[in-house]
Design an enzyme around this catalytic site. Structure first.
Site, short mmCIF file in Angstrom:
data_model
loop_
_atom_site.label_atom_id
_atom_site.label_comp_id
_atom_site.label_asym_id
_atom_site.label_seq_id
_atom_site.Cartn_x
_atom_site.Cartn_y
_atom_site.Cartn_z
N SER A 148 6.13 -2.19 1.65
CA SER A 148 5.92 -1.91 3.11
C SER A 148 7.72 -1.73 3.73
CB SER A 148 5.11 -2.90 3.39
OG SER A 148 4.44 -2.72 5.14
N ASP A 219 -5.18 2.96 1.98
CA ASP A 219 -3.87 2.21 2.17
C ASP A 219 -4.38 2.35 3.80
OD1 ASP A 219 -2.59 0.76 3.65
OD2 ASP A 219 -0.92 0.65 1.86
N HIS A 252 -3.08 -1.44 0.84
CA HIS A 252 -1.99 -1.83 1.13
C HIS A 252 -1.80 -3.84 0.43
CE1 HIS A 252 1.76 -1.46 3.81
NE2 HIS A 252 1.81 -2.60 4.08
#
Length: 282
Positions: A148, A219, A252
């Site tokens: 991320s 995501d 995610h």
């Protein structure tokens, strides 16, 4: 990496690649990461920002020397996160294969802003170059990875090697890396922080190191289109390999625990690093 990538890998490195997934951990102990053959040396200071400038070293308990190095950077949107949260299945796997892995905290918002986060990453890389051999690492073979926000920093560090603007006070340190690995990364600019210059897209260069980018196509936090944009920009400019992995159904934070999906990604990363480390020209 091409249909015949197995044949291009050094035979000794290929022999170390995992042949079977860790099904017991996936099915019975997905949140357990420790290994008897790996030791963690926690909370080593690499800067002057207190707890936000601490790193952990994961190394073979045998203390073998000359292992490749991985610097791993956590996610959290630049305002949260810690060094022992994501990516632990990857870190422990590589450390069990004679790697030395470093997982680091870095300064966070609102007390910090870009380029503070990147300066800290550069300090970690400089620390590895100075102290890595004390922990059995070969600091000349250094991969940088992140999840991320950490993937953003991994990409930025790979694309700005030895840039004095991001190395205040340690401009002479070598902060180049062998390759970069990004998991479900955000690669756009950071709001209010130097605009486009805070995005890896603004620093893509022909001599960029190899990249491995993995992203889930479902995501909802960081849409997959951002990863595709970086991959396309790199492939249009860089002379190095750019490997892209899109995970069907992937959300995610897919690296928080042992899962079939993330263990497949771990195997892919390990194959990528062996491929890069082999002598075959890219």
């Amino acid at each position: 990496m091409g249909a015949d990538w197995h044949r291009t890998i050094d035979a000794q490195l290929a022999a170390g690649l995992r042949r079977r997934r860790p099904w017991l951990r996936i099915l019975v102990a997905p949140w357990y990461f420790g290994r008897r053959d790996v030791e963690r040396v926690a909370d080593i200071s690499y800067g002057d920002a207190g707890r936000q400038n601490l790193l952990d070293v994961y190394r073979p308990r045998s203390r073998s020397a000359g292992g490749p190095t991985l610097v791993y950077l956590h996610g959290g949107g630049f305002h949260s996160g810690r060094k022992n949260r994501e990516g632990r299945a990857l870190v422990y796997r590589l450390a069990s294969q004679r790697w030395v892995c470093i997982s680091a905290n870095y300064r966070l918002s609102p007390a910090a802003a870009f380029p503070d986060y990147l300066v800290d990453v550069k300090k970690v890389i400089a620390w590895v170059r100075e102290h890595g051999r004390d922990h059995g690492a070969d600091p000349t073979v250094l991969f940088v990875a992140g999840s991320s926000a950490g993937a953003h920093l991994a990409a930025m560090s790979a694309l700005t090697p030895n840039d004095p603007a991001f190395q205040p006070g340690f401009e002479a340190a070598d902060t180049s890396v062998t390759a970069a690995i990004g998991l479900y990364g955000y690669y756009g600019p950071l709001a209010g922080d130097l605009g486009q210059q805070s995005s890896p897209l603004a620093h893509v260069r022909s001599d960029a190191p190899p990249f491995f980018v993995a992203h889930g196509d479902q995501d909802t936090f960081v849409p997959v289109e951002g990863a595709l944009c970086l991959v396309e920009r790199l492939r249009g400019s860089s002379t190095s390999a750019v490997v892209y992995v899109e995970l069907p159904g992937g959300q995610h934070s897919f690296d928080l625990f042992h899962s079939l999906r993330f263990e497949a990604v771990v195997d892919g990363i390990e194959a990528f690093t062996a491929w890069v480390r082999s002598d075959t020209p890219r």
